[in-house]
Design a protein around this motif. Structure first.
Motif, PDB file in Angstrom:
ATOM      1  N   GLN A 160       0.836  -1.204   0.000  1.00 57.70           N
ATOM      2  CA  GLN A 160       0.000   0.000   0.000  1.00 57.70           C
ATOM      3  C   GLN A 160       0.871   1.255   0.000  1.00 57.70           C
ATOM      4  OE1 GLN A 160      -3.179   0.883   2.733  1.00 57.70           O
ATOM      5  NE2 GLN A 160      -3.873  -1.253   2.784  1.00 57.70           N
ATOM      6  N   GLU A 161       1.836   1.270   0.881  1.00 62.79           N
ATOM      7  CA  GLU A 161       2.707   2.431   1.019  1.00 62.79           C
ATOM      8  C   GLU A 161       3.431   2.738  -0.294  1.00 62.79           C
ATOM      9  OE1 GLU A 161       5.259   3.397   4.752  1.00 62.79           O
ATOM     10  OE2 GLU A 161       6.560   2.282   3.378  1.00 62.79           O
ATOM     11  N   GLY A 162       3.931   1.678  -0.956  1.00 61.98           N
ATOM     12  CA  GLY A 162       4.629   1.863  -2.222  1.00 61.98           C
ATOM     13  C   GLY A 162       3.711   2.364  -3.319  1.00 61.98           C
ATOM     14  N   ALA A 163       2.504   1.791  -3.402  1.00 60.74           N
ATOM     15  CA  ALA A 163       1.545   2.203  -4.431  1.00 60.74           C
ATOM     16  C   ALA A 163       1.117   3.649  -4.226  1.00 60.74           C
ATOM     17  CB  ALA A 163       0.333   1.277  -4.418  1.00 60.74           C
ATOM     18  N   GLN A 164       0.914   4.043  -2.951  1.00 58.76           N
ATOM     19  CA  GLN A 164       0.526   5.427  -2.657  1.00 58.76           C
ATOM     20  C   GLN A 164       1.643   6.407  -3.022  1.00 58.76           C
ATOM     21  OE1 GLN A 164      -1.681   6.213   1.173  1.00 58.76           O
ATOM     22  NE2 GLN A 164      -1.267   4.031   1.478  1.00 58.76           N
ATOM     23  N   ALA A 165       2.903   6.014  -2.800  1.00 60.83           N
ATOM     24  CA  ALA A 165       4.028   6.896  -3.129  1.00 60.83           C
ATOM     25  C   ALA A 165       4.063   7.185  -4.631  1.00 60.83           C
ATOM     26  CB  ALA A 165       5.340   6.257  -2.678  1.00 60.83           C
ATOM     27  N   VAL A 166       3.838   6.151  -5.435  1.00 60.54           N
ATOM     28  CA  VAL A 166       3.814   6.351  -6.887  1.00 60.54           C
ATOM     29  C   VAL A 166       2.619   7.219  -7.274  1.00 60.54           C
ATOM     30  CG1 VAL A 166       3.815   5.233  -9.147  1.00 60.54           C
ATOM     31  CG2 VAL A 166       4.901   4.088  -7.210  1.00 60.54           C
ATOM     32  N   LEU A 167       1.462   6.966  -6.664  1.00 60.54           N
ATOM     33  CA  LEU A 167       0.252   7.744  -6.954  1.00 60.54           C
ATOM     34  C   LEU A 167       0.449   9.227  -6.632  1.00 60.54           C
ATOM     35  CD1 LEU A 167      -2.771   8.089  -7.606  1.00 60.54           C
ATOM     36  CD2 LEU A 167      -3.267   7.305  -5.259  1.00 60.54           C
ATOM     37  N   THR A 168       0.992   9.518  -5.469  1.00 62.73           N
ATOM     38  CA  THR A 168       1.209  10.915  -5.066  1.00 62.73           C
ATOM     39  C   THR A 168       2.162  11.603  -6.028  1.00 62.73           C
ATOM     40  OG1 THR A 168       0.816  10.365  -2.742  1.00 62.73           O
ATOM     41  CG2 THR A 168       2.020  12.399  -3.199  1.00 62.73           C
ATOM     42  N   ALA A 169       3.234  10.927  -6.397  1.00 64.99           N
ATOM     43  CA  ALA A 169       4.210  11.503  -7.328  1.00 64.99           C
ATOM     44  C   ALA A 169       3.572  11.742  -8.694  1.00 64.99           C
ATOM     45  CB  ALA A 169       5.419  10.585  -7.453  1.00 64.99           C
TER      46      ALA A 169
END
Length: 738
Positions: free
Chosen positions: A132-141
């Motif tokens: 989740q944390e990794g997917a959210q980081a890509v989404l935010t970027a």
């Protein structure tokens, strides 16, 4: 009961398992919520595999447990997957026994992610914390790039080419997004398992070993050869000696059982009990496939918890719903691909990249490889690239021994079942903000090393068989041209090549390719000379059903009665009969006697009959085979372009006969010699399909093509829009995902 016929490359795979396409490694599931459903339908099938000189099917004599399908994002990774599916696991017999596996596969149920009740926010919420944390980081970027481009009114494509302050700022945000995407791929692979076929595999292995060395291979010329489909029912004696001993051969038979999973254990035990401790004569007319009990899974499908939409964190939902459309998705995918290309080509401009991307994909090297495989023209002694290829088959990496797993505290009970197939989606097909570019041209063949090793394995097996047959045909040894050199026995050559085959199998299993080169160097002078010649005259690998002989439009007919008492047992003449062979119509050799090639340690190529001696003389109406003595054998030359052996003085030509010649032929006499890579239909079809697929594409394709520009973060998924690729030990079930 042994637990497996071979290692299941999908062992431990479940819904949510991740895959790294470059290594072919699976890793444990990252899905923690019950978001899947189960189709509880059953199906079973039975088939034969193993080694026999008297039977051909797609699974016989392949030395491999092949996989169906391929997974990969780029053209290169798809090719590597296609190759590994057929050459990754080698299991081939290396002695003079006949070993046949009778297998049954049963499907218990098909589990799939229920995408059409999920949004992208739901899918993120179903993942474990780290993912989740990794997917959210890509989404935010990703959202930061889109937001800045809108506020600064900058076109992403143009910004990548310009150097003003706002363009540089946008490029920096793109770099942050690309780095976040790469971090995610490093941690969670590039694909997610979104569907699994659950079931079991079990069966019996029968090993038939002659009690007398002299009886091995003795029926070659007159035996009945069977060309069957993989699921055909064939009697035991047909696989052992083509039915020529009528069940009276002195053969020791041992049987054992094997299984993947435990759901078929009871039926497999019954199957083994019906065959165990029986003599060859008792089993000769038995069709082992038909003796199998009903191979259905009595306990039904695996149990999974009811589908439940996960609770979504409000912050995740808001971030996803910032995506109002995908108008800029193609530009983001192009930017991602360009940034990665700069790592290997730092001087490439963005305009050059786009121009190259729009060119047709180059598949010339793939076509060349395919032609080489079809022609069996693989140079196995080219060891120059031995360190460039890593292990090239799909395996489970760091997966739990247990087949059970937990979704949100609910037990998923797959105990006793194993995965037989899996559908995989790239992360960019599930989350549009993970946009990617995929390079479709084939610039090199990664995995070619494993191809060479597989060809070498089949070579060694074929040569071992050749010299064992020669020994039984009365050709006990070769006298050397140099009197100072000792004679070489055909039996010792057969043993040497059988041992070499076993060593190659170990090297493939443990990816120790250096050992293969060392093993070749360790061969003695005679054995090494023979293999060099065999590798040079590569079309001899295509002698699947031996060689068809033509002289003056005649071929080898029935044996003639030997009236010379002194030559009984040492000389046999055969008639020459009319034959209208025209270069491709190999079926004309169906009832004729075929010959086999025989390579000597001094570099000569002879021809011998599987029943008596080598070819020593030929006349207008008869041909003579003689056991070693004072008679000289005819020595053949070779023409690689014409793919034939020839004897100029006697106007003889010998043509390799493919397995396909025996297809749909009611009576084919003879035996098989070589099962080569070119004869594996599945591999050739996979490479043809891949070439057809890539030829329709540009050099680069982008994940944006799988998404509608009207998609937004509030929409539910559409199952048929999610691109999936299949890998399995059974063929894909086509009607699961439209």
């Amino acid at each position: 009961m042994e637990k497996s016929e071979t290692n299941n490359p999908l062992y431990g795979v479940t819904i949510g398992s991740i895959i790294y396409s470059q290594s072919g490694k699976f890793a444990p599931s990252v899905i923690r919520a019950p978001i899947s459903r189960m189709i509880a339908q059953q199906h079973s099938e039975k088939y034969m595999s193993g080694e026999s000189s008297y039977l051909y099917s797609e699974r016989m004599n392949q030395g491999t447990f092949g996989m169906s399908g391929a997974y990969g994002a780029s053209g290169m990774s798809l090719l590597k997957s296609s190759l590994s599916a057929y050459v990754g696991e080698s299991k081939a017999a290396t002695d003079r026994s006949v070993v046949v596996n009778y297998s049954a596969i049963a499907i218990g149920g098909i589990e799939y992610v229920n995408f059409e009740d999920l949004t992208a926010s739901d899918l993120i919420a179903s993942l474990n914390g780290a993912c989740q944390e990794g997917a959210q980081a890509v989404l935010t970027a990703y959202n930061n790039v889109i937001k800045y481009a809108a506020e600064s009114k900058r076109d992403i494509r143009k910004a990548l080419k310009e150097t003003d302050a706002e363009s540089l700022q946008l490029k920096e945000l793109v770099n942050i997004w690309v780095e976040a995407s790469e971090d995610f791929a490093h941690d969670f692979g590039d694909g997610l398992v979104v569907g699994v076929i659950w079931g079991g595999l079990g069966g019996v292995t029968m090993k038939m070993t002659s009690q007398s060395e002299s009886e091995s291979w003795q029926y070659g010329g007159s035996a009945d050869f069977s060309y069957a489909n993989a699921f055909a029912a064939v009697a035991v004696q047909a696989t052992y000696d083509g039915g020529q001993s009528h069940g009276k051969a002195k053969v020791n038979v041992t049987s054992r059982s094997f299984s993947w999973g435990t759901v078929l254990d009871e039926q497999v035990k019954q199957w083994l009990d019906s065959l165990e401790n029986k003599s060859f004569s008792e089993l000769a007319d038995v069709s082992v496939i038909e003796k199998a009990p009903k191979m259905e899974i009595s306990r039904g499908a695996p149990t999974i918890p009811e589908f439940h939409k996960p609770e979504v964190d409000e912050r995740i939902e808001k971030e996803v719903e910032k995506i109002e459309n995908l108008d800029d998705l193609k530009e983001m995918a192009e930017a991602s691909a360009y940034k990665k290309t700069l790592k290997t080509n730092p001087k490439l401009s963005f305009d050059e990249f786009i121009n190259n991307a729009e060119q047709p994909a180059n598949t010339d090297k793939l076509k060349n490889l395919q032609e080489k495989i079809k022609a069996n023209d693989i140079d196995t002694l080219n060891f120059t690239n031995k360190n460039k290829t890593k292990k090239a088959h799909f395996t489970a990496s760091n997966l739990s021994e247990s087949q059970g797993n937990v979704h949100a505290g609910h037990e998923v009970n797959t105990e006793g079942y194993v995965p037989l197939g899996a559908w995989i989606s790239h992360w960019s097909a599930l989350f549009p903000w993970m946009a990617q570019g995929y390079y479709n041209s084939i610039d090199g063949i990664e995995g070619e090393e494993i191809i060479r090793l597989r060809v070498m394995l089949q070579d060694y097996l074929t040569l071992s068989r050749m010299y064992y047959i020669a020994h039984n045909a009365g050709i006990a040894e070769f006298k050397r041209k140099d009197p100072a050199q000792v004679n070489v026995s055909t039996l010792s050559l057969g043993d040497a090549f059988a041992h070499a085959a076993a060593e190659v199998q170990k090297a493939i299993e443990f990816s120790d390719f250096g050992k293969v080169e060392q093993g070749y160097k360790d061969l003695n002078e005679a054995t090494k000379n023979i293999y060099k010649l065999w590798n040079e005259v590569s079309f001899l690998r295509s002698c699947e059903l031996g060689l068809g002989l033509i002289k003056d439009k005649k071929t080898i007919g029935p044996a003639l009665k030997n009236t010379d008492q002194k030559s009984l047992g040492t000389r046999q003449a055969y008639s020459l009969v009319a034959c209208d062979f025209e270069g491709k119509n190999y079926t004309v050799f169906s009832r004729a006697y075929k010959v086999l090639p025989l390579l000597t340690p001094d570099g000569d190529i002879l021809a011998f009959g599987p029943e008596q001696g080598a070819l020593s003389s030929i006349y207008d109406n008869e041909i003579v085979f003689t056991k070693p003595g004072r008679t000289k054998y005819l020595v053949f030359s070779y023409d690689k372009s014409a793919r034939e052996l020839f004897h100029q003085d006697h106007q003889i030509k010998l043509y390799p006969i493919p397995f396909s010649a025996a297809e749909n032929v009611s009576a084919w006499k003879g035996m098989s010699l070589s099962t080569n890579l070119g004869s594996i239909k599945g591999l050739n079809l996979a490479l043809t399909s891949l070439n057809d697929q890539l030829e329709k594409l540009q050099a680069w394709s982008f994940s944006s093509m799988n998404w509608s520009k009207q998609w937004n973060g509030k929409k539910l998924y559409r199952q048929h829009r999610i691109k999936k690729q299949y890998l399995g030990i059974i063929d894909e079930i086509k009607n699961i995902f439209a």
